[in-house]
Design an enzyme around this catalytic site. Structure first.
Site, PDB file in Angstrom:
ATOM      1  N   ASP A 177       1.318 -12.825   1.340  1.00 43.26           N
ATOM      2  CA  ASP A 177       1.510 -11.805   0.298  1.00 43.26           C
ATOM      3  C   ASP A 177       1.633 -12.527  -1.027  1.00 43.26           C
ATOM      4  O   ASP A 177       2.518 -13.370  -1.202  1.00 43.26           O
ATOM      5  CB  ASP A 177       2.794 -11.010   0.562  1.00 43.26           C
ATOM      6  CG  ASP A 177       2.669 -10.098   1.769  1.00 43.26           C
ATOM      7  OD1 ASP A 177       1.527  -9.733   2.123  1.00 43.26           O
ATOM      8  OD2 ASP A 177       3.701  -9.754   2.366  1.00 43.26           O
ATOM      9  N   ASP A 207      -1.472   2.028   8.437  1.00 41.25           N
ATOM     10  CA  ASP A 207      -0.018   1.953   8.556  1.00 41.25           C
ATOM     11  C   ASP A 207       0.513   3.187   9.293  1.00 41.25           C
ATOM     12  O   ASP A 207       0.983   4.129   8.662  1.00 41.25           O
ATOM     13  CB  ASP A 207       0.620   1.898   7.150  1.00 41.25           C
ATOM     14  CG  ASP A 207       0.219   0.661   6.365  1.00 41.25           C
ATOM     15  OD1 ASP A 207      -0.235  -0.316   6.985  1.00 41.25           O
ATOM     16  OD2 ASP A 207       0.373   0.680   5.124  1.00 41.25           O
TER      17      ASP A 207
END
Lengths: 259, 207
Positions: free
Chosen positions: A11, A130
């Site tokens: 990330d 998700d």
């Protein structure tokens, strides 16, 4: 024999790799290019970068970083976060990424995914989803609903239906990121991953919950994942890629042995 | 200089960057005179057979590619570039290809539906011959694959390496004289893939 892929996830925020760890958000871990080289040299099979601030700040992905990674590592890597249109896809791929990963964009504009797959090839379009568990099985027969925007926004889409739709749109791969397991390091969500993996013909990547090599053994052997994303367990230094691969090999999971 | 042929069939950046990292002079080009002048040629490609053949036609390269091979220039095909040097591909309802090596391109049809199409990831390659391009690379090394169709050359003598996937043992490396063609992506296959590219940059086309 085709081997199972181990995929560290980086990330990135303002060109620094960061990770939210319990009690302390967004600890800076290091330079994305240096970390990519270390993981590649360490035997990872692929990498994924999420530009975690690009989407929220409504700016484009850091293309210079993508190019620097492509110069430094010669294994496949995907880039996601803030891909807004076909032009973004083009710029990321042209900078040397193997794949672009789309999530919210796919939910809000499925046509653009089909178009991207047609123009750039299915192999380079990855869809991230998700799903979150729901008891409303009348509305969501799979028992999971797709969310977006960091799990904040519900979409009304059934997870399995959405996975099948993504396959029809022409994406090359599906990343199933378990909302419930994310960041817990308590194991991948086996039931969810397996449900998606056995119902589509394209490769499925498990994401969220990986904490020990045994978790990867389970997600490969029980859930039929083709690849597994790892983050904290290697970022913290608790495990090396080599140690994870040794455990997988001992459990009979086919892995890449030479690098 | 190594010419990386750009015929609008996929992304060539990683091929170029792989040579750059090895300090090898390479150029992405579709200019016939630049390609003809190059010491060696890489014929890469991702995507579908029909549009690849159409683009070669539009760029006036359809006749040049077989001629480069016939002239003895060291020639490396990669992925789709490897498939379309065969005579025919079953992709897109059937496409006639360059016919540099006799044979066809077939689709994986696994009996087990858990075997995913495309094949995506690292798989082992068993060398069938010794070859200058394999110097320093162990037999059984893993390379990165991404494909739904596979090369099926008509003659066993054109198979330099084999890989197992979806009930098939297919030709993951083909070759003849100054030509080598890999179904996998050496430019994305880490240190081992770079070794193959470095070997290619030194290869005079004999074997």
């Amino acid at each position: 024999m085709l081997t199972k892929r181990i995929v560290p996830c980086l990330d990135v925020r303002n060109r620094i790799v960061t990770k939210g760890i319990k009690f302390q958000n967004n600890v800076d871990l290091g330079d994305p290019v240096e970390m990519a080289v270390a993981y590649s040299d360490g035997g990872c099979d692929e990498l994924v970068f999420y530009d975690i601030t690009a989407s929220a700040e409504r700016r484009s992905i850091d293309i210079a970083m993508v190019r620097d990674v492509a110069r430094a590592v010669h294994i496949p890597f995907a880039v996601g976060g803030g891909i807004a249109d076909l032009d973004d896809m083009y710029r990321v791929l042209d900078a040397g990424a193997e794949k672009v990963s789309v999530n919210s964009l796919a939910v809000h504009n499925p046509d653009i995914i089909a178009e991207g797959a047609r123009i750039f090839g299915s192999q380079c379009i990855v869809i991230g989803m998700d799903p979150v568990k729901t008891s409303d099985t009348a509305a969501f027969p799979s028992g999971y609903e797709i969310t977006t925007r960091g799990f904040r926004e519900r979409t009304g889409l059934d997870a399995l239906e959405w996975a099948r739709r993504a396959e029809q749109l022409g994406v090359g791969e599906i990343v199933v990121n378990s909302v419930d397991a994310d960041g817990t390091r308590s194991g991948y969500e086996i039931e969810l991953t397996r449900m998606i993996a056995v119902n589509v013909r394209i490769p499925v990547v498990a994401s969220g919950g990986g904490g020990t090599p045994e978790h990867l053994v389970d997600v490969f052997n029980l859930a039929h994942a083709d690849a597994a994303i790892i983050a904290s367990m290697v970022h913290t230094g608790d495990y090396t890629i080599a140690a994870i691969k040794a455990a997988l090999a001992a459990a009979g999971v086919p892995i890449r042995k030479k690098w | 200089m190594i010419a990386i042929i750009d015929y609008k069939a996929g992304n060539l950046t990683s091929v170029y960057l792989a040579f750059e990292s090895l300090g090898i002079d390479a150029e992405v080009t579709n200019d016939p005179s630049t390609i003809a002048r190059a010491s060696r040629v890489v014929f890469p490609g991702d995507g579908a057979a029909r549009s690849a053949m159409d683009h070669l036609q539009e760029l006036g390269l359809t006749a040049l590619i077989p001629k480069l091979v016939a002239d003895g220039k060291p020639f490396l095909g990669v992925c789709l570039g490897t498939q379309i040097i065969l005579e025919h591909s079953d992709e897109n309802d059937g496409v006639d290809c360059l016919g540099i090596i006799p044979g066809r391109v077939l689709r994986f049809e696994p009996s087990d539906k858990m075997v995913k199409i495309p094949q995506m990831g690292w798989n082992t390659v068993t060398f069938k011959v010794t070859h200058p391009l394999f110097d320093g690379i162990d037999d059984g090394s893993e390379f990165y694959f991404i494909h739904s169709y596979f090369p099926s050359p008509a003659q066993a003598c054109h198979i330099l390496g084999e890989t197992d996937y979806a009930d098939e043992t297919f030709a993951s490396i083909m070759g003849r004289e100054n030509l080598v063609a890999t179904q996998f992506h050496p430019e994305r296959s880490g240190r081992i893939g770079l070794q193959l590219l470095e070997n290619f940059s030194r290869w005079d086309g004999s074997c």
